[in-house]
Write a protein that holds these residues in place. Structure first.
Motif, short mmCIF file in Angstrom:
data_model
loop_
_atom_site.label_atom_id
_atom_site.label_comp_id
_atom_site.label_asym_id
_atom_site.label_seq_id
_atom_site.Cartn_x
_atom_site.Cartn_y
_atom_site.Cartn_z
N ASN A 1 5.20 -15.41 2.24
CA ASN A 1 4.82 -14.44 3.28
C ASN A 1 6.04 -13.79 3.91
O ASN A 1 6.07 -12.59 4.17
CB ASN A 1 3.96 -15.11 4.35
N LEU A 2 7.10 -14.58 4.16
CA LEU A 2 8.33 -14.03 4.71
C LEU A 2 8.98 -13.05 3.72
O LEU A 2 9.48 -11.99 4.10
CB LEU A 2 9.32 -15.15 5.06
N ALA A 3 8.96 -13.43 2.45
CA ALA A 3 9.51 -12.55 1.42
C ALA A 3 8.72 -11.23 1.38
O ALA A 3 9.29 -10.15 1.22
CB ALA A 3 9.50 -13.23 0.06
N ALA A 4 7.38 -11.31 1.55
CA ALA A 4 6.54 -10.11 1.56
C ALA A 4 6.95 -9.20 2.72
O ALA A 4 7.05 -7.98 2.57
CB ALA A 4 5.06 -10.47 1.64
N VAL A 5 7.20 -9.84 3.89
CA VAL A 5 7.62 -9.06 5.06
C VAL A 5 8.96 -8.38 4.78
O VAL A 5 9.16 -7.19 5.10
CB VAL A 5 7.70 -9.97 6.31
N VAL A 6 9.90 -9.11 4.16
CA VAL A 6 11.20 -8.54 3.84
C VAL A 6 11.05 -7.37 2.87
O VAL A 6 11.63 -6.29 3.06
CB VAL A 6 12.14 -9.62 3.25
N PHE A 7 10.26 -7.54 1.81
CA PHE A 7 10.05 -6.47 0.82
C PHE A 7 9.36 -5.26 1.47
O PHE A 7 9.73 -4.11 1.20
CB PHE A 7 9.23 -6.97 -0.37
N GLU A 8 8.33 -5.52 2.31
CA GLU A 8 7.64 -4.42 2.98
C GLU A 8 8.57 -3.68 3.93
O GLU A 8 8.56 -2.46 3.99
CB GLU A 8 6.41 -4.94 3.73
N ASN A 9 9.39 -4.44 4.68
CA ASN A 9 10.35 -3.80 5.58
C ASN A 9 11.33 -2.93 4.79
O ASN A 9 11.65 -1.81 5.20
CB ASN A 9 11.11 -4.84 6.40
N ASP A 10 11.81 -3.47 3.66
CA ASP A 10 12.72 -2.69 2.83
C ASP A 10 12.03 -1.44 2.28
O ASP A 10 12.59 -0.34 2.31
CB ASP A 10 13.26 -3.55 1.67
N SER A 11 10.79 -1.62 1.82
CA SER A 11 10.02 -0.48 1.29
C SER A 11 9.78 0.55 2.40
O SER A 11 9.95 1.76 2.18
CB SER A 11 8.68 -0.98 0.72
N ASN A 12 9.39 0.07 3.58
CA ASN A 12 9.15 1.00 4.71
C ASN A 12 10.45 1.69 5.12
O ASN A 12 10.44 2.88 5.46
CB ASN A 12 8.56 0.24 5.90
N ARG A 13 11.56 0.95 5.11
CA ARG A 13 12.86 1.55 5.45
C ARG A 13 13.20 2.66 4.46
O ARG A 13 13.63 3.75 4.83
CB ARG A 13 13.95 0.47 5.46
N ARG A 14 12.98 2.37 3.16
CA ARG A 14 13.26 3.39 2.14
C ARG A 14 12.35 4.61 2.32
O ARG A 14 12.80 5.75 2.20
CB ARG A 14 13.08 2.81 0.74
N LYS A 15 11.07 4.35 2.59
CA LYS A 15 10.14 5.47 2.82
C LYS A 15 10.56 6.28 4.05
O LYS A 15 10.52 7.51 4.04
CB LYS A 15 8.71 4.95 3.01
#
Length: 190
Positions: free
Chosen positions: A54-68
């Motif tokens: 779940n923490l990894a998902a949050v990290v990936f989503e944050n990175d994805s959102n940051r890129r977007k």
């Protein structure tokens, strides 16, 4: 089963994993734990791997959102720059149009001044030409009458009545001349 030999050759005896799934259902990968000895996960191991996934998902989503967000910011900056450039072009065109309209306005005002001045001069010329023309005519008449009077005096055939009539004609012609010149003077003063 087909990769069993590969795992055994690497010294792996136990492995369990948890998928890393984002809030929108997108799978980012898996979080796995590997052991060199055969074993079964404890409840604490399962909770750890779930929390880690779940923490990894949050990290990936944050990175994805940051890129977007960076991409949207870049696109917005590009759009703003394009709009600013377009506004600058429009402002330059407007400035040129305003300057041209101002010049045309000045030309129109000057042309109107010239027309008004010409009209005033023509009107003034017409008004003054009548009394001046009358004064010139009256002066010519006086001159002719004086020449005729001088001729009669030289010839010795000037009668008293001719002299009185000529003086009367001269006086009335002088009055006309004076009125005409006074009118011309008044026009000039106006």
């Amino acid at each position: 089963v087909q990769y069993k030999d590969l795992a055994l050759n690497a010294g792996l005896q136990a492995c369990w994993s948890e998928p890393i799934i984002g809030a929108d259902g997108m799978v980012f990968g898996t979080f796995a734990m590997y052991y060199k000895t055969p074993q079964t996960p404890t409840e604490e191991d399962i909770k750890f791997i779930e929390v880690s996934a779940n923490l990894a998902a949050v990290v990936f989503e944050n990175d994805s959102n940051r890129r977007k967000l960076l991409s949207a910011n870049t696109k917005l900056k590009q759009t703003v720059n394009e709009r600013n450039a377009e506004l600058e072009r429009v402002n330059l065109s407007l400035k040129a149009l305003i300057e041209e309209n101002s010049k045309q306005y000045d030309r129109n005002i000057n042309a109107e001044k010239m027309l008004t001045t010409t009209s005033l001069i023509c009107g003034f010329s017409h008004e003054i030409s009548t009394p001046v023309g009358t004064a010139i005519t009256a002066t010519s008449v006086i001159e002719e009458k004086l020449i005729a009077l001088t001729d009669k005096v030289s010839a010795g055939n000037l009668s008293r009545s001719d002299f009185v009539n000529t003086l009367s004609d001269l006086k009335s012609t002088l009055d006309i001349n004076k009125k005409s010149l006074t009118k011309a003077s008044e026009l000039l003063h106006r």
